[in-house]
Design a protein around this motif. Structure first.
Motif, PDB file in Angstrom:
ATOM      1  N   ALA A 158      -0.314  17.560   1.332  1.00 23.12           N
ATOM      2  CA  ALA A 158       0.952  16.839   1.533  1.00 23.12           C
ATOM      3  C   ALA A 158       0.711  15.487   2.188  1.00 23.12           C
ATOM      4  CB  ALA A 158       1.913  17.679   2.372  1.00 23.12           C
ATOM      5  N   VAL A 159      -0.173  15.425   3.160  1.00 29.93           N
ATOM      6  CA  VAL A 159      -0.481  14.156   3.838  1.00 29.93           C
ATOM      7  C   VAL A 159      -1.154  13.196   2.854  1.00 29.93           C
ATOM      8  CG1 VAL A 159      -1.919  13.090   5.630  1.00 29.93           C
ATOM      9  CG2 VAL A 159      -0.549  15.115   6.169  1.00 29.93           C
ATOM     10  N   GLN A 160      -2.083  13.697   2.050  1.00 29.57           N
ATOM     11  CA  GLN A 160      -2.742  12.842   1.057  1.00 29.57           C
ATOM     12  C   GLN A 160      -1.721  12.296   0.059  1.00 29.57           C
ATOM     13  OE1 GLN A 160      -5.785  15.335  -0.605  1.00 29.57           O
ATOM     14  NE2 GLN A 160      -7.212  14.963   1.085  1.00 29.57           N
ATOM     15  N   ASN A 161      -0.802  13.160  -0.372  1.00 28.68           N
ATOM     16  CA  ASN A 161       0.243  12.707  -1.294  1.00 28.68           C
ATOM     17  C   ASN A 161       1.128  11.650  -0.647  1.00 28.68           C
ATOM     18  OD1 ASN A 161      -0.686  14.432  -3.268  1.00 28.68           O
ATOM     19  ND2 ASN A 161       0.801  16.034  -2.813  1.00 28.68           N
ATOM     20  N   LEU A 162       1.446  11.819   0.609  1.00 28.49           N
ATOM     21  CA  LEU A 162       2.273  10.855   1.329  1.00 28.49           C
ATOM     22  C   LEU A 162       1.570   9.496   1.411  1.00 28.49           C
ATOM     23  CD1 LEU A 162       4.791  10.176   3.000  1.00 28.49           C
ATOM     24  CD2 LEU A 162       3.578  11.058   5.009  1.00 28.49           C
ATOM     25  N   PHE A 163       0.285   9.523   1.768  1.00 28.37           N
ATOM     26  CA  PHE A 163      -0.472   8.256   1.832  1.00 28.37           C
ATOM     27  C   PHE A 163      -0.568   7.598   0.458  1.00 28.37           C
ATOM     28  CE2 PHE A 163      -2.252   9.722   5.993  1.00 28.37           C
ATOM     29  CZ  PHE A 163      -1.851   8.615   6.724  1.00 28.37           C
ATOM     30  N   SER A 164      -0.758   8.406  -0.572  1.00 25.12           N
ATOM     31  CA  SER A 164      -0.823   7.854  -1.922  1.00 25.12           C
ATOM     32  C   SER A 164       0.514   7.205  -2.280  1.00 25.12           C
ATOM     33  CB  SER A 164      -1.141   8.951  -2.939  1.00 25.12           C
ATOM     34  OG  SER A 164      -2.438   9.425  -2.722  1.00 25.12           O
TER      35      SER A 164
END
Length: 65
Positions: free
Chosen positions: A52-58
């Motif tokens: 979820a954090v990686q998706n948010l940063f992306s």
């Protein structure tokens, strides 16, 4: 015939009752299994949150470009 297998000089508080020790080992094994299951659950939750954090940063970097 019963043999005394307790070494001479051993105090009564140093003598371990086998059934009690067996029950304690069973309890400890159950606790280990519970902790393993909890650890697996926490690892899955962590992986989901990392994704979820990686998706948010992306999303943030994609929207700002």
């Amino acid at each position: 015939m019963v043999y005394n297998v307790i070494p001479p000089g051993t105090s009564s508080d140093q003598v371990v009752d086998f059934p009690t020790t067996r029950q304690e080992l069973i309890r400890m094994n159950e606790e280990v299994e519970r902790l393993k299951a909890e650890n697996q659950r926490l690892e899955r939750e962590l992986a989901e949150r990392e994704t979820a954090v990686q998706n948010l940063f992306s999303y943030i970097h994609g929207a700002g470009a």
